[in-house]
Design a protein around this motif. Structure first.
Motif, mmCIF file in Angstrom:
data_model
loop_
_atom_site.group_PDB
_atom_site.id
_atom_site.type_symbol
_atom_site.label_atom_id
_atom_site.label_comp_id
_atom_site.label_asym_id
_atom_site.label_seq_id
_atom_site.Cartn_x
_atom_site.Cartn_y
_atom_site.Cartn_z
ATOM 1 N N GLY A 115 3.822 5.305 -5.912
ATOM 2 C CA GLY A 115 3.687 5.171 -7.360
ATOM 3 C C GLY A 115 2.564 5.985 -7.967
ATOM 4 O O GLY A 115 2.625 6.349 -9.144
ATOM 5 N N THR A 116 1.534 6.273 -7.185
ATOM 6 C CA THR A 116 0.418 7.070 -7.699
ATOM 7 C C THR A 116 0.619 8.563 -7.480
ATOM 8 O O THR A 116 -0.236 9.364 -7.859
ATOM 9 N N GLY A 117 1.742 8.927 -6.860
ATOM 10 C CA GLY A 117 2.043 10.338 -6.686
ATOM 11 C C GLY A 117 1.515 10.955 -5.411
ATOM 12 O O GLY A 117 1.670 12.155 -5.197
ATOM 13 N N VAL A 118 0.899 10.131 -4.542
ATOM 14 C CA VAL A 118 0.366 10.682 -3.291
ATOM 15 C C VAL A 118 1.509 11.144 -2.385
ATOM 16 O O VAL A 118 1.462 12.221 -1.794
ATOM 17 N N VAL A 175 2.652 -15.135 -1.966
ATOM 18 C CA VAL A 175 1.823 -13.938 -2.175
ATOM 19 C C VAL A 175 2.452 -12.737 -1.480
ATOM 20 O O VAL A 175 2.514 -11.634 -2.037
ATOM 21 N N ALA A 176 2.931 -12.949 -0.269
ATOM 22 C CA ALA A 176 3.610 -11.869 0.462
ATOM 23 C C ALA A 176 4.830 -11.379 -0.313
ATOM 24 O O ALA A 176 5.087 -10.167 -0.421
ATOM 25 N N THR A 177 5.587 -12.309 -0.886
ATOM 26 C CA THR A 177 6.763 -11.940 -1.678
ATOM 27 C C THR A 177 6.367 -11.105 -2.884
ATOM 28 O O THR A 177 7.049 -10.128 -3.231
ATOM 29 N N SER A 178 5.265 -11.466 -3.513
ATOM 30 C CA SER A 178 4.805 -10.694 -4.674
ATOM 31 C C SER A 178 4.450 -9.262 -4.280
ATOM 32 O O SER A 178 4.723 -8.315 -5.024
ATOM 33 N N MET A 179 3.850 -9.098 -3.109
ATOM 34 C CA MET A 179 3.520 -7.755 -2.628
ATOM 35 C C MET A 179 4.782 -6.932 -2.397
ATOM 36 O O MET A 179 4.842 -5.740 -2.761
ATOM 37 N N LEU A 180 5.792 -7.556 -1.789
ATOM 38 C CA LEU A 180 7.040 -6.852 -1.514
ATOM 39 C C LEU A 180 7.772 -6.502 -2.812
ATOM 40 O O LEU A 180 8.362 -5.414 -2.924
ATOM 41 N N ILE A 228 0.833 -1.205 0.000
ATOM 42 C CA ILE A 228 0.000 0.000 0.000
ATOM 43 C C ILE A 228 0.867 1.254 0.000
ATOM 44 O O ILE A 228 0.613 2.209 -0.739
ATOM 45 N N LEU A 229 1.913 1.242 0.812
ATOM 46 C CA LEU A 229 2.821 2.391 0.860
ATOM 47 C C LEU A 229 3.499 2.587 -0.498
ATOM 48 O O LEU A 229 3.648 3.728 -0.971
ATOM 49 N N GLY A 230 3.915 1.489 -1.115
ATOM 50 C CA GLY A 230 4.508 1.587 -2.437
ATOM 51 C C GLY A 230 3.536 2.152 -3.453
ATOM 52 O O GLY A 230 3.915 2.947 -4.328
ATOM 53 N N THR A 231 2.271 1.764 -3.336
ATOM 54 C CA THR A 231 1.245 2.275 -4.239
ATOM 55 C C THR A 231 1.046 3.769 -4.062
ATOM 56 O O THR A 231 0.872 4.511 -5.041
ATOM 57 N N LEU A 232 1.070 4.233 -2.827
ATOM 58 C CA LEU A 232 0.934 5.666 -2.573
ATOM 59 C C LEU A 232 2.086 6.442 -3.208
ATOM 60 O O LEU A 232 1.893 7.559 -3.706
ATOM 61 N N THR A 286 8.765 -2.894 -4.167
ATOM 62 C CA THR A 286 10.155 -2.648 -4.553
ATOM 63 C C THR A 286 10.239 -2.054 -5.948
ATOM 64 O O THR A 286 11.013 -1.120 -6.203
ATOM 65 N N TRP A 287 9.442 -2.592 -6.863
ATOM 66 C CA TRP A 287 9.444 -2.072 -8.234
ATOM 67 C C TRP A 287 9.076 -0.588 -8.253
ATOM 68 O O TRP A 287 9.722 0.219 -8.945
ATOM 69 N N LEU A 288 8.059 -0.224 -7.495
ATOM 70 C CA LEU A 288 7.630 1.175 -7.455
ATOM 71 C C LEU A 288 8.721 2.073 -6.870
ATOM 72 O O LEU A 288 8.953 3.184 -7.354
ATOM 73 N N LEU A 289 9.400 1.594 -5.857
ATOM 74 C CA LEU A 289 10.471 2.387 -5.242
ATOM 75 C C LEU A 289 11.682 2.487 -6.165
ATOM 76 O O LEU A 289 12.328 3.540 -6.246
ATOM 77 N N VAL A 290 11.981 1.404 -6.877
ATOM 78 C CA VAL A 290 13.118 1.403 -7.803
ATOM 79 C C VAL A 290 12.894 2.396 -8.946
ATOM 80 O O VAL A 290 13.807 3.139 -9.337
ATOM 81 N N THR A 291 11.675 2.412 -9.481
ATOM 82 C CA THR A 291 11.399 3.347 -10.578
ATOM 83 C C THR A 291 11.470 4.792 -10.110
ATOM 84 O O THR A 291 11.798 5.684 -10.902
ATOM 85 N N GLN A 292 11.165 5.028 -8.851
ATOM 86 C CA GLN A 292 11.279 6.381 -8.308
ATOM 87 C C GLN A 292 12.726 6.882 -8.385
ATOM 88 O O GLN A 292 12.973 8.078 -8.539
ATOM 89 N N GLN A 293 13.662 5.964 -8.262
ATOM 90 C CA GLN A 293 15.077 6.314 -8.304
ATOM 91 C C GLN A 293 15.623 6.384 -9.735
ATOM 92 O O GLN A 293 16.786 6.747 -9.936
ATOM 93 N N GLY A 294 14.789 6.013 -10.690
ATOM 94 C CA GLY A 294 15.235 6.034 -12.075
ATOM 95 C C GLY A 294 16.088 4.843 -12.463
ATOM 96 O O GLY A 294 16.753 4.863 -13.511
ATOM 97 N N TRP A 295 16.076 3.795 -11.650
ATOM 98 C CA TRP A 295 16.884 2.602 -11.930
ATOM 99 C C TRP A 295 16.088 1.674 -12.844
ATOM 100 O O TRP A 295 15.567 0.634 -12.425
ATOM 101 N N ILE A 296 16.016 2.037 -14.099
ATOM 102 C CA ILE A 296 15.098 1.373 -15.012
ATOM 103 C C ILE A 296 15.461 -0.080 -15.289
ATOM 104 O O ILE A 296 14.603 -0.957 -15.354
#
Length: 262
Positions: free
Chosen positions: A28-31, A93-98, A22-26, A102-112
């Protein structure tokens, strides 16, 4: 049967992972961060590459996130916690959430390119979940919807998104292959092979096929009506979407035929 300590530990891990998701989603959505479309220098925007689905395609995340939230609550019910399929797949399932967070946080850093590694790892984990679920039928309609349905949509969408992610990484690195539209169209054909592989390994999964077709449909819309425009890629995406549905339908019929002969 009463949940044991192992079940409680798994339930807690799933819940903590859902909070992280949920935090990652916030983010990634710009919140509380930069929207995904604007991160990584815009490499992941809907008009960045020939394989990027149009913006409305990403609304499927709302359904997936709702399903993951419902799963997190549902797995706390005592009668659910002890089910074999829930025990077998909970940590995955928990791993998929993490990985999603992680993907959302990585893209924030520009690590494409690192985001490519993460999304491929996510796709593998989701595939493992589907394989585990295929070993035993769901315990009732609610399990079929909350667990199988959510993971099916999740897997189908991530499968298409992974191709878009690789294309975004390549484009951001300055890789412009000759005859790019032909290359993009050829890459899209691989999605049919992936749908066939998933069907062979995990049985008929209409939620997977529909999520794939959803992403491909919006990819086609983007190429036929927006930028970068490419009639070839757009038409190929439509054909591939129909191919994915056909492969799933044929897989279901083969499964019924084997059952009838058994």
């Amino acid at each position: 049967m009463t949940p044991n300590r192992s079940d409680r530990t798994r339930q807690l891990v799933v819940t903590v992972s859902e909070v992280a998701c949920i935090l990652g989603t916030l983010v990634g959505t710009g919140v509380i961060g930069t929207r995904v479309a604007e991160s990584s220098g815009g490499a992941l925007s809907a008009d960045a590459t020939l394989l990027a689905p149009a913006g409305p395609a990403f609304s499927i995340w709302s359904v997936i996130y709702l399903g993951l939230a419902a799963y997190t609550v549902w797995q706390w019910f005592p009668s659910v916690a002890v089910r074999p399929r829930v025990r077998r797949t909970g940590y995955l399932v928990a791993t998929s959430m993490l990985l999603n967070a992680t993907w959302l946080l990585v893209t924030q850093q520009g690590w494409i390119w690192l985001s490519v590694v993460v999304i491929l790892a996510l796709a593998i984990v989701l595939g493992l979940i589907l394989q585990a679920l295929a070993k035993q039928p769901p315990h009732g309609r609610e399990e079929q919807i909350v667990l199988d349905g959510t993971i099916g949509l999740y897997t189908g969408w991530v499968s298409v998104a992974a191709f878009a992610n690789v294309a975004a990484a390549g484009t951001s690195s300055g890789l412009q292959p000759p005859a790019a539209t032909w290359v993009a169209s050829a890459v899209l054909l691989l999605v049919i092979g992936l749908a066939w592989f998933i069907s062979r390994r995990t049985g008929t999964r209409w939620t997977v096929a529909l999520a794939m077709a959803w992403g491909l449909g919006w990819l086609a819309f983007g190429r036929l009506t927006g930028e970068p425009e490419s009639a070839l890629v757009g038409v190929t995406a439509v054909a591939v979407a129909l191919g994915v549905l056909a492969v799933t339908l044929l897989g279901g019929r083969r499964s019924q035929a084997r059952t009838a002969l058994a």
